[in-house]
Design a protein around this motif. Structure first.
Motif, mmCIF file in Angstrom:
data_model
loop_
_atom_site.group_PDB
_atom_site.id
_atom_site.type_symbol
_atom_site.label_atom_id
_atom_site.label_comp_id
_atom_site.label_asym_id
_atom_site.label_seq_id
_atom_site.Cartn_x
_atom_site.Cartn_y
_atom_site.Cartn_z
ATOM 1 N N ARG A 150 -6.291 -7.915 5.801
ATOM 2 C CA ARG A 150 -6.041 -8.464 4.474
ATOM 3 C C ARG A 150 -5.044 -7.564 3.747
ATOM 4 N NH1 ARG A 150 -11.019 -5.932 4.336
ATOM 5 N NH2 ARG A 150 -11.345 -4.360 2.701
ATOM 6 N N ALA A 151 -4.482 -8.072 2.677
ATOM 7 C CA ALA A 151 -3.503 -7.297 1.931
ATOM 8 C C ALA A 151 -4.144 -6.044 1.354
ATOM 9 C CB ALA A 151 -2.910 -8.153 0.812
ATOM 10 N N ALA A 152 -3.435 -4.941 1.467
ATOM 11 C CA ALA A 152 -3.894 -3.670 0.885
ATOM 12 C C ALA A 152 -3.281 -3.525 -0.508
ATOM 13 C CB ALA A 152 -3.471 -2.508 1.766
ATOM 14 N N VAL A 153 -4.109 -3.247 -1.486
ATOM 15 C CA VAL A 153 -3.632 -3.013 -2.847
ATOM 16 C C VAL A 153 -3.505 -1.509 -3.042
ATOM 17 C CG1 VAL A 153 -4.090 -3.321 -5.305
ATOM 18 C CG2 VAL A 153 -4.711 -5.128 -3.683
ATOM 19 N N PRO A 154 -2.297 -1.010 -3.288
ATOM 20 C CA PRO A 154 -2.112 0.442 -3.407
ATOM 21 C C PRO A 154 -2.846 0.994 -4.630
ATOM 22 C CG PRO A 154 -0.126 -0.709 -4.072
ATOM 23 C CD PRO A 154 -1.039 -1.747 -3.496
ATOM 24 N N PRO A 155 -3.165 2.286 -4.611
ATOM 25 C CA PRO A 155 -3.944 2.889 -5.705
ATOM 26 C C PRO A 155 -3.097 3.182 -6.949
ATOM 27 C CG PRO A 155 -3.420 4.544 -4.066
ATOM 28 C CD PRO A 155 -2.915 3.236 -3.513
ATOM 29 N N VAL A 156 -2.483 2.131 -7.468
ATOM 30 C CA VAL A 156 -1.722 2.243 -8.719
ATOM 31 C C VAL A 156 -2.672 2.010 -9.882
ATOM 32 C CG1 VAL A 156 0.111 1.197 -10.120
ATOM 33 C CG2 VAL A 156 0.446 1.537 -7.649
ATOM 34 N N ASP A 157 -2.639 2.857 -10.876
ATOM 35 C CA ASP A 157 -3.538 2.766 -12.018
ATOM 36 C C ASP A 157 -3.489 1.375 -12.643
ATOM 37 O OD1 ASP A 157 -5.286 3.573 -14.072
ATOM 38 O OD2 ASP A 157 -3.597 4.100 -15.381
ATOM 39 N N GLN A 163 -5.652 -8.536 -11.159
ATOM 40 C CA GLN A 163 -5.668 -9.643 -10.205
ATOM 41 C C GLN A 163 -4.261 -10.004 -9.733
ATOM 42 O OE1 GLN A 163 -7.947 -12.521 -12.633
ATOM 43 N NE2 GLN A 163 -9.659 -12.169 -11.229
ATOM 44 N N PRO A 164 -3.619 -9.071 -9.021
ATOM 45 C CA PRO A 164 -2.269 -9.350 -8.545
ATOM 46 C C PRO A 164 -2.273 -10.410 -7.455
ATOM 47 C CG PRO A 164 -3.110 -7.368 -7.516
ATOM 48 C CD PRO A 164 -4.132 -7.770 -8.553
ATOM 49 N N TRP A 165 -1.143 -11.045 -7.276
ATOM 50 C CA TRP A 165 -0.966 -11.911 -6.120
ATOM 51 C C TRP A 165 -0.978 -11.055 -4.860
ATOM 52 C CZ3 TRP A 165 3.493 -16.044 -6.620
ATOM 53 C CH2 TRP A 165 3.093 -17.045 -7.515
ATOM 54 N N THR A 166 -1.592 -11.585 -3.813
ATOM 55 C CA THR A 166 -1.411 -11.096 -2.460
ATOM 56 C C THR A 166 -0.553 -12.143 -1.750
ATOM 57 O OG1 THR A 166 -3.311 -12.231 -1.497
ATOM 58 C CG2 THR A 166 -3.731 -10.097 -2.570
ATOM 59 N N PRO A 167 -0.190 -11.926 -0.491
ATOM 60 C CA PRO A 167 0.556 -12.977 0.216
ATOM 61 C C PRO A 167 -0.146 -14.336 0.191
ATOM 62 C CG PRO A 167 0.749 -10.941 1.414
ATOM 63 C CD PRO A 167 -0.226 -10.671 0.293
ATOM 64 N N ARG A 168 -1.465 -14.354 0.092
ATOM 65 C CA ARG A 168 -2.168 -15.644 0.035
ATOM 66 C C ARG A 168 -1.744 -16.452 -1.192
ATOM 67 N NH1 ARG A 168 -8.335 -16.128 2.116
ATOM 68 N NH2 ARG A 168 -7.964 -15.530 4.285
ATOM 69 N N GLY A 270 1.530 -3.649 2.513
ATOM 70 C CA GLY A 270 0.826 -3.331 3.751
ATOM 71 C C GLY A 270 -0.487 -4.074 3.884
ATOM 72 N N ARG A 271 -1.185 -3.824 4.972
ATOM 73 C CA ARG A 271 -2.426 -4.518 5.299
ATOM 74 C C ARG A 271 -3.518 -3.499 5.592
ATOM 75 N NH1 ARG A 271 -2.131 -9.885 4.325
ATOM 76 N NH2 ARG A 271 -3.656 -10.313 5.967
#
Length: 473
Positions: A150-157, A163-168, A270-271
């Motif tokens: 699944r899409a990895a959400v980076p540790p940005v504050d 609720q960002p978009w992922t590729p989905r 990334g994933r």
């Protein structure tokens, strides 16, 4: 409530394209198999990745191809119908209905259980079914984990909180966002920036590194970056995102001393493996990471368990997952029959292509099609090599394909053995050149033999002859 146990030769967790192929090979080999799936049968590629993303890109690609040919260009008098493009995308995803894939599974003689499956000790899987009951499955021979990534959400504050978009979300959106911010300049980031910019969004792509497509030849990243800018994408290289928040209807990203605003933000950085909630701890494995597997896709230390496709982190591409599935399925069948698995390089029971010659295509404009090693990778591995380049536009077939065709072919040649280590094509329509390169690299076809593989005239494939001539000097 737990139902009575059901026993199969092979249990497959995940009914995406990888899991389907493991189960199919097992059944073709005379075993019984069951797929366990909590979402849609067919998986990520069918509904949220390969198929929808490429159909979103195809309309713009077709228009550009027509406009590149005098005579045909004059016939292109309107703009792309965005609603029709999205409707075509919906058709290719079967409107997110998996009935067709379920029918195939049934016809292939594979059982299907809906629900979330978790390992519960040796060769046992407990499935939490949609009706609240639990079903226990027992494997006689093997359990294959094909749960993907699944899409990895980076540790940005603040990023995870907005609720960002992922590729989905990017591939299934019902309309173009007004302003789309894209984090990441890899395959997904570049493709989705290309697609949505041409479908009416105003796209800003933020890349932490100094070039897009950093794992490919530098010429590929340069060509795609130039194309993105020509399309109107605001491409910002060397940009670090420090914070994220929503302010009213806007997404606000903090990038050092400045802020970037948009309506949606797509995370394409990334994933991560879907291995954190499947009971790995019950068989002595650490959940949450990629599964360590051998060349038969057997999990290290657990001989009845297989990790196939994205979940092992070897090559996160649909076609490579399906390739691994065929190899793993054959190994499972062979071992179930009590036979010795052949571990030779080209045995049908071992996966070697994902470390020798993985083919991939970036469906941007221009396309980038690559297989094997880049020059930088050959250098890192200490391999004796020479890089050969040729401008594809110099080939007669390219001039027929498009007026003013621009592209580059790059071959990395092992100077000791005189075989190809890697090939990259950059240009319109080059995806269809890739399999010839894959065969040459995987087969380690000597340069001396490639002289006798005569390309048809006038086709873009004549670039093979020009590369050989350049090599000879």
């Amino acid at each position: 409530m737990t139902d009575a146990e059901q026993t199969y030769d092979v249990i497959v967790l995940g009914a995406g394209s990888t899991g389907e192929n493991v189960a199919d090979i097992a059944v073709r080999g005379g075993l019984t198999a069951v797929l366990v799936e909590s979402e849609l049968v067919g998986g990520e590629c069918s509904y949220w990745a390969c198929m929808p993303s490429k159909t979103l890109l195809r309309g713009s690609e077709a228009i550009a191809a027509a406009r590149a040919v005098r005579g045909a260009a004059e016939a292109v008098t309107g703009e792309q119908d965005v609603a029709a493009t999205l409707a075509r995308r919906d058709d290719f995803t079967s409107h997110w209905d998996d009935a067709g894939q379920v029918s195939w599974v049934d016809g292939a003689g594979i059982a299907l259980v809906r629900g979330h499956g978790r390992l519960a000790g040796e060769k046992r899987v407990v499935v939490a079914q949609p009706d609240g009951t639990e079903l226990v499955l027992v494997a006689r021979h093997a359990v294959a984990v094909c749960t993907g990534s699944r899409a990895a959400v980076p540790p940005v504050d603040g990023l995870a909180d907005i609720q960002p978009w992922t590729p989905r979300e990017a591939t299934s959106a019902k309309e173009a966002p007004g302003r789309l911010l894209v984090l990441g300049g890899g395959y997904v980031g570049c493709e989705m920036a290309t697609a949505w910019q041409q479908l009416g969004a105003s796209v800003t792509l933020l890349q932490h590194g100094e070039r897009v497509l950093p794992d490919l030849e530098p010429a590929a990243g340069d060509a795609v970056a130039a194309s993105l800018r020509a399309l109107g994408v605001d491409l910002r290289l060397g940009t670090r995102v420090d914070s994220a928040r929503r302010e009213g209807g806007e997404v606000v990203l903090g990038c050092g001393d400045e802020e970037v605003r948009g309506d949606e933000v797509l995370v394409a950085t990334g994933r991560t493996a879907n291995s954190d909630a499947i009971g790995l701890e019950t068989v002595g494995l650490e959940p949450g990471g990629y599964l360590e597997v051998d060349e038969t896709l057997q999990v290290a230390g657990v001989p009845w368990l297989y990790g196939v496709g994205d979940v092992n982190g070897r090559a996160l591409l649909t076609h490579m997952g399906k390739y691994q599935a065929r190899q793993a399925g054959h190994a499972i069948v062979t071992r179930a029959r009590g036979e010795q698995v052949d571990l030779g390089d080209w045995s049908p029971s071992v996966a070697t292509a994902d470390r020798r010659a993985t083919p991939s295509v970036v469906f941007t404009d221009p396309q980038v099609a690559a297989v094997g090693l880049t020059a930088a990778q050959a250098e890192e591995q200490g391999l004796p090599h020479r890089v050969v380049e040729y401008a594809i536009g110099g080939v007669a077939g390219a001039g027929v394909y498009a007026d003013g065709y621009t592209g580059t072919a790059i071959a990395v040649v092992d100077t000791d053995r005189e075989v190809l280590l890697g090939v990259t094509f950059i240009g319109p329509g080059v995806a269809e050149l890739l399999h010839s390169a894959t065969i040459a690299v995987v087969g380690e076809v000597p340069i001396s033999r490639l002289w006798h593989a005569v390309p048809s005239y006038p086709t873009i494939s004549e670039v093979w002859l020009r590369l050989l001539e350049t090599w000879r000097g």
